[in-house]
Scaffold this motif. Structure first.
Motif, PDB file in Angstrom:
ATOM      1  N   ASP A  70      28.548  -1.255-129.647  1.00 42.20           N
ATOM      2  CA  ASP A  70      28.946  -2.608-129.237  1.00 42.20           C
ATOM      3  C   ASP A  70      29.395  -2.623-127.777  1.00 42.20           C
ATOM      4  O   ASP A  70      29.014  -3.514-127.016  1.00 42.20           O
ATOM      5  N   ALA A  71      30.182  -1.634-127.391  1.00 40.19           N
ATOM      6  CA  ALA A  71      30.637  -1.551-125.997  1.00 40.19           C
ATOM      7  C   ALA A  71      29.449  -1.306-125.066  1.00 40.19           C
ATOM      8  O   ALA A  71      29.377  -1.903-123.982  1.00 40.19           O
ATOM      9  N   ALA A  72      28.524  -0.453-125.482  1.00 40.69           N
ATOM     10  CA  ALA A  72      27.338  -0.178-124.657  1.00 40.69           C
ATOM     11  C   ALA A  72      26.508  -1.443-124.488  1.00 40.69           C
ATOM     12  O   ALA A  72      26.021  -1.730-123.385  1.00 40.69           O
ATOM     13  N   LEU A  73      26.348  -2.193-125.554  1.00 39.61           N
ATOM     14  CA  LEU A  73      25.571  -3.430-125.482  1.00 39.61           C
ATOM     15  C   LEU A  73      26.246  -4.440-124.550  1.00 39.61           C
ATOM     16  O   LEU A  73      25.598  -5.020-123.676  1.00 39.61           O
ATOM     17  N   LYS A  74      27.545  -4.579-124.705  1.00 43.55           N
ATOM     18  CA  LYS A  74      28.285  -5.525-123.860  1.00 43.55           C
ATOM     19  C   LYS A  74      28.184  -5.131-122.387  1.00 43.55           C
ATOM     20  O   LYS A  74      27.908  -5.964-121.525  1.00 43.55           O
ATOM     21  N   MET A  75      28.391  -3.846-122.102  1.00 36.19           N
ATOM     22  CA  MET A  75      28.355  -3.374-120.713  1.00 36.19           C
ATOM     23  C   MET A  75      26.956  -3.549-120.125  1.00 36.19           C
ATOM     24  O   MET A  75      26.813  -3.992-118.983  1.00 36.19           O
ATOM     25  N   SER A  76      25.927  -3.221-120.883  1.00 32.00           N
ATOM     26  CA  SER A  76      24.565  -3.351-120.346  1.00 32.00           C
ATOM     27  C   SER A  76      24.220  -4.811-120.089  1.00 32.00           C
ATOM     28  O   SER A  76      23.581  -5.135-119.091  1.00 32.00           O
ATOM     29  N   GLN A  77      24.665  -5.683-120.967  1.00 30.50           N
ATOM     30  CA  GLN A  77      24.389  -7.114-120.769  1.00 30.50           C
ATOM     31  C   GLN A  77      25.150  -7.664-119.557  1.00 30.50           C
ATOM     32  O   GLN A  77      24.595  -8.475-118.802  1.00 30.50           O
ATOM     33  N   GLU A  78      26.375  -7.210-119.355  1.00 36.15           N
ATOM     34  CA  GLU A  78      27.128  -7.626-118.162  1.00 36.15           C
ATOM     35  C   GLU A  78      26.441  -7.125-116.895  1.00 36.15           C
ATOM     36  O   GLU A  78      26.365  -7.836-115.895  1.00 36.15           O
ATOM     37  N   THR A  79      25.953  -5.905-116.952  1.00 35.35           N
ATOM     38  CA  THR A  79      25.269  -5.327-115.797  1.00 35.35           C
ATOM     39  C   THR A  79      23.991  -6.100-115.499  1.00 35.35           C
ATOM     40  O   THR A  79      23.661  -6.341-114.334  1.00 35.35           O
ATOM     41  N   LEU A  80      23.282  -6.499-116.538  1.00 35.40           N
ATOM     42  CA  LEU A  80      22.043  -7.257-116.339  1.00 35.40           C
ATOM     43  C   LEU A  80      22.306  -8.641-115.744  1.00 35.40           C
ATOM     44  O   LEU A  80      21.452  -9.178-115.048  1.00 35.40           O
ATOM     45  N   LYS A  81      23.467  -9.204-115.986  1.00 34.97           N
ATOM     46  CA  LYS A  81      23.809 -10.481-115.357  1.00 34.97           C
ATOM     47  C   LYS A  81      23.930 -10.309-113.852  1.00 34.97           C
ATOM     48  O   LYS A  81      23.574 -11.187-113.079  1.00 34.97           O
ATOM     49  N   MET A  82      24.434  -9.143-113.432  1.00 37.80           N
ATOM     50  CA  MET A  82      24.582  -8.864-111.998  1.00 37.80           C
ATOM     51  C   MET A  82      23.269  -8.434-111.368  1.00 37.80           C
ATOM     52  O   MET A  82      23.025  -8.710-110.201  1.00 37.80           O
ATOM     53  N   SER A  83      22.464  -7.743-112.129  1.00 32.77           N
ATOM     54  CA  SER A  83      21.206  -7.201-111.622  1.00 32.77           C
ATOM     55  C   SER A  83      20.122  -7.399-112.684  1.00 32.77           C
ATOM     56  O   SER A  83      19.785  -6.469-113.422  1.00 32.77           O
ATOM     57  N   PRO A  84      19.582  -8.629-112.775  1.00 33.26           N
ATOM     58  CA  PRO A  84      18.663  -8.978-113.869  1.00 33.26           C
ATOM     59  C   PRO A  84      17.378  -8.144-113.934  1.00 33.26           C
ATOM     60  O   PRO A  84      16.762  -8.048-114.989  1.00 33.26           O
TER      61      PRO A  84
END
Length: 185
Positions: free
Chosen positions: A35-49
């Protein structure tokens, strides 16, 4: 744990620091905190789609959560941009194994090993497919063929010995382990 703390400290100073974000996502996956990995990756993708690495990490998190369709969609997205991305091919092979799509798993593993023969995960994926289908002789032969092509590689001999032991060929496994023992002292 110390690495995680340092990466988090780096993100407090600079929330957009991608190496720390990616490392924290990888650490979460290794710890099994999907869950933490998914959240972090999705946040990162918002910054760098357009980050292929972040997309791959998101796919890995979905895979480990058992959300196979989401994972496959993301892996396909990465492979459309870079069809020879070894880590993505390996993840697709694992996804196919988890869904018991053994025939479909063969191609990504084969291609990943062809793209990066120094990374044995593709070769081991091919062998694993045979073990899963109750064909240990074929699994052993896959690795033995590579040892014959590259006899100077102790990593291949080690994996051959592991496969032989798993397949019940203990004498051969022992012989191969002993042949490389000096390299691992």
């Amino acid at each position: 744990e110390q690495a995680r703390q340092h990466f988090e400290a780096a993100l407090k100073l600079r929330p957009d620091y991608m190496p720390a974000r990616l490392a924290l996502t990888q650490l979460a996956l290794r710890r099994g905190d999907n869950d933490a990995a998914l959240k972090m990756s999705q946040e990162t993708l918002k910054m760098s789609p357009n980050s292929g690495v972040s997309t791959l990490l998101e796919a890995a998190a979905y895979l480990r959560k058992g959300q196979f369709d989401e994972s496959r969609d993301l892996l396909d997205k990465v492979l459309k941009v870079n069809p020879n991305q070894a880590d993505t091919l390996l993840e697709l092979g694992v996804l196919n194994i988890m869904q018991k799509r053994y025939k479909e798993a063969e191609e990504p593993f084969r291609k990943a090993y062809a793209v990066d023969p120094s990374n044995l995960r593709g070769l081991l994926g091919l062998a694993e497919l045979q073990f899963l289908q109750k064909q240990p002789e074929k699994a052993i032969q896959i690795i033995a063929d590579e040892v014959n092509k590259q006899p100077q590689r102790p990593d291949l001999k080690r994996e051959l010995a592991n496969a032989e032991a798993r397949g019940g060929k203990y004498d051969k496994a022992l012989e191969h382990f002993q042949s490389i023992l000096d390299r691992y002292k």
